[in-house]
Design an enzyme around this catalytic site. Sequence first.
Site, mmCIF file in Angstrom:
data_model
loop_
_atom_site.group_PDB
_atom_site.id
_atom_site.type_symbol
_atom_site.label_atom_id
_atom_site.label_comp_id
_atom_site.label_asym_id
_atom_site.label_seq_id
_atom_site.Cartn_x
_atom_site.Cartn_y
_atom_site.Cartn_z
ATOM 1 N N ASP A 101 19.763 17.151 -17.689
ATOM 2 C CA ASP A 101 20.415 16.048 -18.113
ATOM 3 C C ASP A 101 21.829 16.222 -18.474
ATOM 4 O O ASP A 101 22.203 16.527 -19.476
ATOM 5 C CB ASP A 101 19.641 15.337 -19.190
ATOM 6 C CG ASP A 101 20.322 14.127 -19.729
ATOM 7 O OD1 ASP A 101 21.105 13.418 -18.866
ATOM 8 O OD2 ASP A 101 19.704 13.470 -20.817
ATOM 9 N N ASP B 139 25.613 10.951 -14.367
ATOM 10 C CA ASP B 139 24.867 11.258 -15.118
ATOM 11 C C ASP B 139 23.496 11.400 -14.440
ATOM 12 O O ASP B 139 22.940 10.524 -13.870
ATOM 13 C CB ASP B 139 24.458 10.233 -16.334
ATOM 14 C CG ASP B 139 23.594 10.598 -17.205
ATOM 15 O OD1 ASP B 139 22.828 11.630 -17.038
ATOM 16 O OD2 ASP B 139 23.563 9.983 -18.368
ATOM 17 N N GLU C 248 28.078 15.343 -21.297
ATOM 18 C CA GLU C 248 26.815 15.543 -21.602
ATOM 19 C C GLU C 248 26.555 16.944 -21.232
ATOM 20 O O GLU C 248 26.370 17.374 -19.964
ATOM 21 C CB GLU C 248 25.834 14.407 -21.302
ATOM 22 C CG GLU C 248 24.483 14.819 -21.527
ATOM 23 C CD GLU C 248 23.474 13.892 -21.268
ATOM 24 O OE1 GLU C 248 23.630 13.138 -20.151
ATOM 25 O OE2 GLU C 248 22.215 13.719 -21.823
ATOM 26 N N HIS D 269 23.529 2.228 -18.431
ATOM 27 C CA HIS D 269 22.278 2.704 -17.362
ATOM 28 C C HIS D 269 22.445 2.000 -16.281
ATOM 29 O O HIS D 269 21.669 1.449 -15.347
ATOM 30 C CB HIS D 269 20.963 2.172 -18.111
ATOM 31 C CG HIS D 269 20.862 3.029 -19.323
ATOM 32 N ND1 HIS D 269 19.715 2.660 -20.375
ATOM 33 C CD2 HIS D 269 21.060 4.244 -19.619
ATOM 34 C CE1 HIS D 269 19.601 3.357 -21.425
ATOM 35 N NE2 HIS D 269 20.362 4.603 -20.890
ATOM 36 N N HIS E 265 26.076 4.244 -28.431
ATOM 37 C CA HIS E 265 24.685 5.070 -28.196
ATOM 38 C C HIS E 265 24.923 6.295 -29.056
ATOM 39 O O HIS E 265 25.715 6.439 -29.880
ATOM 40 C CB HIS E 265 24.518 5.521 -26.669
ATOM 41 C CG HIS E 265 25.603 6.370 -26.183
ATOM 42 N ND1 HIS E 265 25.866 7.602 -26.343
ATOM 43 C CD2 HIS E 265 26.349 5.971 -25.076
ATOM 44 C CE1 HIS E 265 26.710 8.086 -25.610
ATOM 45 N NE2 HIS E 265 27.210 7.238 -24.952
ATOM 46 N N TYR F 38 33.705 4.055 -23.615
ATOM 47 C CA TYR F 38 33.717 3.081 -22.935
ATOM 48 C C TYR F 38 34.743 1.965 -23.279
ATOM 49 O O TYR F 38 34.280 1.176 -24.094
ATOM 50 C CB TYR F 38 32.016 2.483 -22.630
ATOM 51 C CG TYR F 38 31.168 3.807 -22.520
ATOM 52 C CD1 TYR F 38 30.954 4.363 -21.350
ATOM 53 C CD2 TYR F 38 30.718 4.316 -23.841
ATOM 54 C CE1 TYR F 38 30.063 5.720 -21.475
ATOM 55 C CE2 TYR F 38 29.924 5.325 -23.806
ATOM 56 C CZ TYR F 38 29.449 5.828 -22.758
ATOM 57 O OH TYR F 38 28.643 6.936 -22.581
ATOM 58 N N GLU G 288 26.146 14.356 -25.995
ATOM 59 C CA GLU G 288 26.843 13.337 -25.092
ATOM 60 C C GLU G 288 27.464 12.222 -25.308
ATOM 61 O O GLU G 288 27.130 11.289 -25.364
ATOM 62 C CB GLU G 288 25.654 12.947 -24.220
ATOM 63 C CG GLU G 288 24.286 12.169 -25.034
ATOM 64 C CD GLU G 288 23.270 11.859 -24.040
ATOM 65 O OE1 GLU G 288 23.671 10.752 -23.097
ATOM 66 O OE2 GLU G 288 22.213 12.055 -23.928
ATOM 67 N N HIS H 130 19.841 13.696 -27.694
ATOM 68 C CA HIS H 130 18.227 13.479 -27.536
ATOM 69 C C HIS H 130 17.581 14.960 -27.499
ATOM 70 O O HIS H 130 18.158 15.633 -27.033
ATOM 71 C CB HIS H 130 17.812 12.275 -26.969
ATOM 72 C CG HIS H 130 18.260 12.505 -25.451
ATOM 73 N ND1 HIS H 130 17.720 13.302 -24.533
ATOM 74 C CD2 HIS H 130 19.272 11.962 -24.878
ATOM 75 C CE1 HIS H 130 18.265 13.365 -23.298
ATOM 76 N NE2 HIS H 130 19.094 12.340 -23.522
ATOM 77 N N ARG I 188 31.659 9.866 -20.446
ATOM 78 C CA ARG I 188 30.729 10.734 -21.045
ATOM 79 C C ARG I 188 30.618 11.797 -20.657
ATOM 80 O O ARG I 188 30.798 12.296 -19.477
ATOM 81 C CB ARG I 188 29.347 10.055 -20.823
ATOM 82 C CG ARG I 188 28.146 10.467 -21.628
ATOM 83 C CD ARG I 188 26.963 9.759 -21.784
ATOM 84 N NE ARG I 188 26.232 9.389 -20.476
ATOM 85 C CZ ARG I 188 26.372 8.204 -20.045
ATOM 86 N NH1 ARG I 188 27.203 7.237 -20.695
ATOM 87 N NH2 ARG I 188 25.707 7.837 -18.861
ATOM 88 N N HIS J 99 14.046 12.015 -22.284
ATOM 89 C CA HIS J 99 14.022 11.921 -23.738
ATOM 90 C C HIS J 99 12.877 12.147 -24.143
ATOM 91 O O HIS J 99 11.838 11.578 -24.146
ATOM 92 C CB HIS J 99 14.331 10.266 -23.870
ATOM 93 C CG HIS J 99 15.477 9.482 -23.209
ATOM 94 N ND1 HIS J 99 15.542 8.472 -22.716
ATOM 95 C CD2 HIS J 99 16.760 10.232 -23.107
ATOM 96 C CE1 HIS J 99 16.730 8.367 -22.157
ATOM 97 N NE2 HIS J 99 17.661 9.323 -22.489
ATOM 98 N N ASP K 269 0.817 -1.009 -0.067
ATOM 99 C CA ASP K 269 0.019 0.010 0.118
ATOM 100 C C ASP K 269 0.748 1.160 -0.011
ATOM 101 O O ASP K 269 0.401 2.326 0.372
ATOM 102 C CB ASP K 269 -0.889 -0.127 1.157
ATOM 103 C CG ASP K 269 -0.256 -0.230 2.506
ATOM 104 O OD1 ASP K 269 1.029 -0.373 2.420
ATOM 105 O OD2 ASP K 269 -0.802 -0.309 3.687
HETATM 106 MG MG MG Z 1 22.214 11.722 -19.333
HETATM 107 MG MG MG Z 2 20.902 12.339 -21.848
#
Ligand code: MG
Ligand code: MG
Length: 439
Positions: free
Chosen positions: A268, A257, A404, A240, A347, A385, A381, A351, A402, A358, A36
């Site tokens: 972002d 990130d 970004e 991710h 990647h 890797y 970005e 975006h 990365r 996104h 709940d």
């Molecule tokens: Mg990001």
């Molecule tokens: Mg991004």
Amino acid sequence: MIMTEFQQRRAAFFSKMQNNSLAIFPAGQEQIRSKDTEYPFRQNSDFYYLTGFNEQDAYLLIINKSGEQQSILFNRKKDKNAEIWHGLRTGQDAAVSKLGFDSAYDVLEFEEQLPGLIAELPVLYYPVFNAPELERSLSSVINLMRADRSKGQVAPAQFIDSLPIVHEMRLIKSESEIELMSDAAEISAAGHIRAMQLCHSGMWEYQLEAEIRYEFAQQGAPNVAYNSIVAGGQNACILHYTDNNRQLRDGDLVLIDAGAEYKGYAGDITRTFPINGVFSEHQAKLYQLVLDIQVSAINQINPGVALADINKNVVKKLVDGLLELGILEGDSEQLIKDQAYKAFYMHGIGHYLGLDVHDVGLYGTAENPRLLEAGMVITIEPGLYISEDADVDDVWKGIGIRIEDDVLVTQSGAEVLSADVPKSINEIEALMANVSVYG
Ligand code: MG
Ligand code: MG
């Protein structure tokens, strides 16, 4: 009467509707986390964009009847007992007087009232295949209308997806949206700066994450736009990674990130920096390569340019850089053709960004990519890797980078909204050493 921006958006949607039609947008629904307890409520972005209304259990109806516009809200009734337990409700009176709807009704009457509202309107707009609850209601209401012709109500016969229309609207940001997105980016930047200042080896990834969220909240953004990635060392090679449960090690980089959500809009930002405050020789070489590529990509942003073409240049620069470092071997053109770089950069370059991280809007096809326009906000970005099991010299292994930024496309180029957070090696090392490079 001066229209609010939300009213203007409803009017803009209305202007794209066929004569004698009705559009329905459902609000978000609370999601169960366990038993709940619920996840924090987040409004449906399309619904929010058109209403500015932040409660669950609601529907927006925009009606075009012989060219006349009507906006109706179905929302929860005021209920003293429920409000004591769960919080205040706007109710119907304030929905009209404060939010500018032409009328508002108890959401419990939605299915009952729908046949009357819909009867003379042959065209219905709704989020097709995107709103299962609404589709169940529509299915039962419309099938009843079809079955019971004695009432003289004719069910709509044409169904149009409302989302492409509203998503095209959302793709180009207004002045006030750009202001909110600048705020979201600045708050996000402040969180990253705090992380750089407080990072040290031995810290747990989730502790660094907590510092970022602390700064977001202190600056007026209690929520994140998406689950933060705080990835030390090899974890940065998991794109991710959100476990954030490992200890940060001296000598590793950490990739963060993370973005704040401010008044609905997403920041972002990604930064990668040395946990001990100083880049090693090999880390610095890879970092500088990614940074040069990122800066060059931002410099290519202009109305009329395709993101896909910027990415082609990114790939070219990346492959040349990896050849120079001896991480790739062979012929540049052939390596690009074989997509050999995909082992290290898997990647896209960026975006759309907006109410969703996104964000919505079409990108076009490979043959016919969409061109950037002033008012779009995008991320840039690039990443690199090199995981522990990569077939390269050991010195490069376990490094994920990365960088970004959030970028507004302007008439004459680009404006980096997230520029507050350092990204050059010198600036990062100076900040982490507590020496200000800004005087
Ligand atoms: Mg990001
Ligand atoms: Mg991004």
